[in-house]
Design a protein around this motif. Structure first.
Motif, short mmCIF file in Angstrom:
data_model
loop_
_atom_site.label_atom_id
_atom_site.label_comp_id
_atom_site.label_asym_id
_atom_site.label_seq_id
_atom_site.Cartn_x
_atom_site.Cartn_y
_atom_site.Cartn_z
N THR A 174 0.81 -1.22 0.00
CA THR A 174 0.00 0.00 0.00
C THR A 174 0.84 1.27 0.00
OG1 THR A 174 -1.58 -1.28 1.28
CG2 THR A 174 -1.96 1.10 1.16
N ILE A 175 1.94 1.25 0.74
CA ILE A 175 2.79 2.43 0.88
C ILE A 175 3.35 2.90 -0.48
CG2 ILE A 175 5.00 1.25 1.35
CD1 ILE A 175 4.06 3.75 3.87
N ASN A 176 3.46 1.96 -1.43
CA ASN A 176 3.97 2.30 -2.76
C ASN A 176 2.87 2.75 -3.72
OD1 ASN A 176 5.70 0.26 -1.41
ND2 ASN A 176 7.04 0.68 -3.14
N SER A 177 1.64 2.75 -3.24
CA SER A 177 0.52 3.07 -4.14
C SER A 177 0.04 4.49 -3.91
CB SER A 177 -0.63 2.09 -3.91
OG SER A 177 -1.26 2.35 -2.67
N ASN A 178 -0.79 4.93 -4.82
CA ASN A 178 -1.38 6.26 -4.76
C ASN A 178 -2.88 6.13 -5.03
OD1 ASN A 178 -0.29 8.68 -4.12
ND2 ASN A 178 0.73 9.01 -6.08
N THR A 179 -3.69 6.63 -4.11
CA THR A 179 -5.14 6.54 -4.30
C THR A 179 -5.73 7.94 -4.46
OG1 THR A 179 -5.23 4.53 -2.99
CG2 THR A 179 -7.31 5.68 -3.32
#
Ligand SMILES: *[C@@H]1O[C@H](CO)[C@@H](O)[C@H](O)[C@H]1NC(C)=O
Ligand SMILES: *[C@@H]1O[C@H](CO)[C@@H](O)[C@H](O)[C@H]1NC(C)=O
Ligand SMILES: *[C@@H]1O[C@H](CO)[C@@H](O)[C@H](O)[C@H]1NC(C)=O
Length: 308
Positions: A174-179
């Protein structure tokens, strides 16, 4: 009806304390309520102090409005028809069917019982469940070791939720993602579209399948989807088949070439042999005749040898 209700409430609340000094021995309590849009919402309320009390009348009023949204007294029920007492025998809990976003807010709840009247404050918030997420990748067919962006989109939820990412072993990406969150509010229908992006410079196909989990604003799971990664992309398998085609062509050329070379050699040897046996041109036809009728030859030889 509302005014009658208020009158009853006023009279009862003025009158009952004098008659029943036990009034302060009980309380009306309501839990903060989270409803789901278009579903039935139960507002859980209870009496604290006495277990058995008979409900005479109730009224529910939004703090921002004067008129109650719902009243019930021995003579009548009025207000929003979606609202009712869940079960007046069991307690003062309320029920809203087909919950709407407009039901959100702070309320005052008045309850008159055979032991007096009480009021409680309650709050209602309304949520909407996210639809199952839709996933996609860029490029469409991700190749292990190549660049990849994974998308996970969830729509029609409210309020804004979250999208979390995990690989096959459960590692949290999750930390590497962008929402991104896009809020929409049309005709009182609120919704948020969530779009999460997880980008890899070089993706390890061994981590697949990836899972994206959609959580609502209270971190409860609303849905999930998985993304599997084909170990080869369409483009690359095309290139590969092209490459293997080239190999086949090269191999074919080599085989044909060596065949030609072989044939040339054979021709050369044949010529040489013909040259060697030049004095006996009949040798070859004889040979082929002999090999074709070897059994006859043996017979003939057998027949002839005694005679010779
Ligand atoms: C998800 O949302 C992003 C950004 O809004 C968009 O570019 C992408 O095409 C969407 N993917 C799908 C499968 O809807
Ligand atoms: C995954 O990571 C996110 C962001 O760092 C965090 O908020 C979330 O609680 C993690 N989930 C789990 C199950 O560890
Ligand atoms: C998320 O997006 C913002 C703005 O587009 C960017 O600055 C940031 O680096 C991105 N974070 C990740 C983890 O991709």
């Amino acid at each position: 009806m509302a005014s009658l209700m208020v009158m009853v409430f006023v009279i009862v609340s003025l009158f009952i304390p004098a008659v029943r000094p036990s009034q302060d021995l009980w309380k009306l309590e309501c839990l903060p309520t989270v409803g789901i849009v278009s579903e039935t919402t139960v507002i859980t309320c209870s009496f604290k102090g006495f277990k058995k009390m008979e409900i005479v009348a109730v009224s529910l009023t939004k703090t921002t409005q004067e008129k109650p949204v719902f009243t019930m007294d021995p003579d009548s029920i009025s207000g929003d028809q979606r609202i009712s007492l869940e079960n007046s025998e069991l307690g003062p809990s309320l029920k809203i069917s087909d919950t709407m976003f407009s039901d959100e807010g702070e309320y005052l709840y008045n309850v008159i019982t055979d032991r007096g009247a009480k009021m409680a404050q309650l709050s209602i918030s309304v949520t909407a469940k996210y639809k199952n997420p839709i996933t996609s990748t860029w490029p469409e067919a991700v190749k292990g070791g190549g660049h990849a962006t994974l998308y996970c989109n969830a729509t029609d939820g409210y309020p804004a939720g979250f999208i979390h990412w995990f690989d096959r072993s459960g590692t949290n990406w999750t930390i590497n993602s962008n929402t991104t969150k896009a809020t929409k509010d049309s005709n009182g229908l609120k919704s948020v579209a969530l779009s999460s992006r997880l980008t890899f410079k070089t993706i390890d196909a061994g981590l697949a399948p990836f899972r994206c989990i959609v959580l609502n604003s209270r971190y409860a799971q609303d849905g999930e989807s998985t993304i599997s990664i084909t170990s080869q992309s369409y483009d690359d398998s095309n290139k590969e088949s092209l490459a293997s085609n080239t190999t086949h062509i090269v191999a074919g050329v080599m085989v044909i070439g060596s065949l030609i070379v072989g044939l040339l050699f054979a021709l050369l040897i044949f010529r040489k042999r013909n040259g060697q046996h030049g004095r006996r041109p009949s040798a070859h036809p004889m040979l082929s005749y002999e090999s074709g009728n070897s059994s006859e030859d043996t017979l003939e030889t057998g027949n002839y040898s005694p005679k010779e």
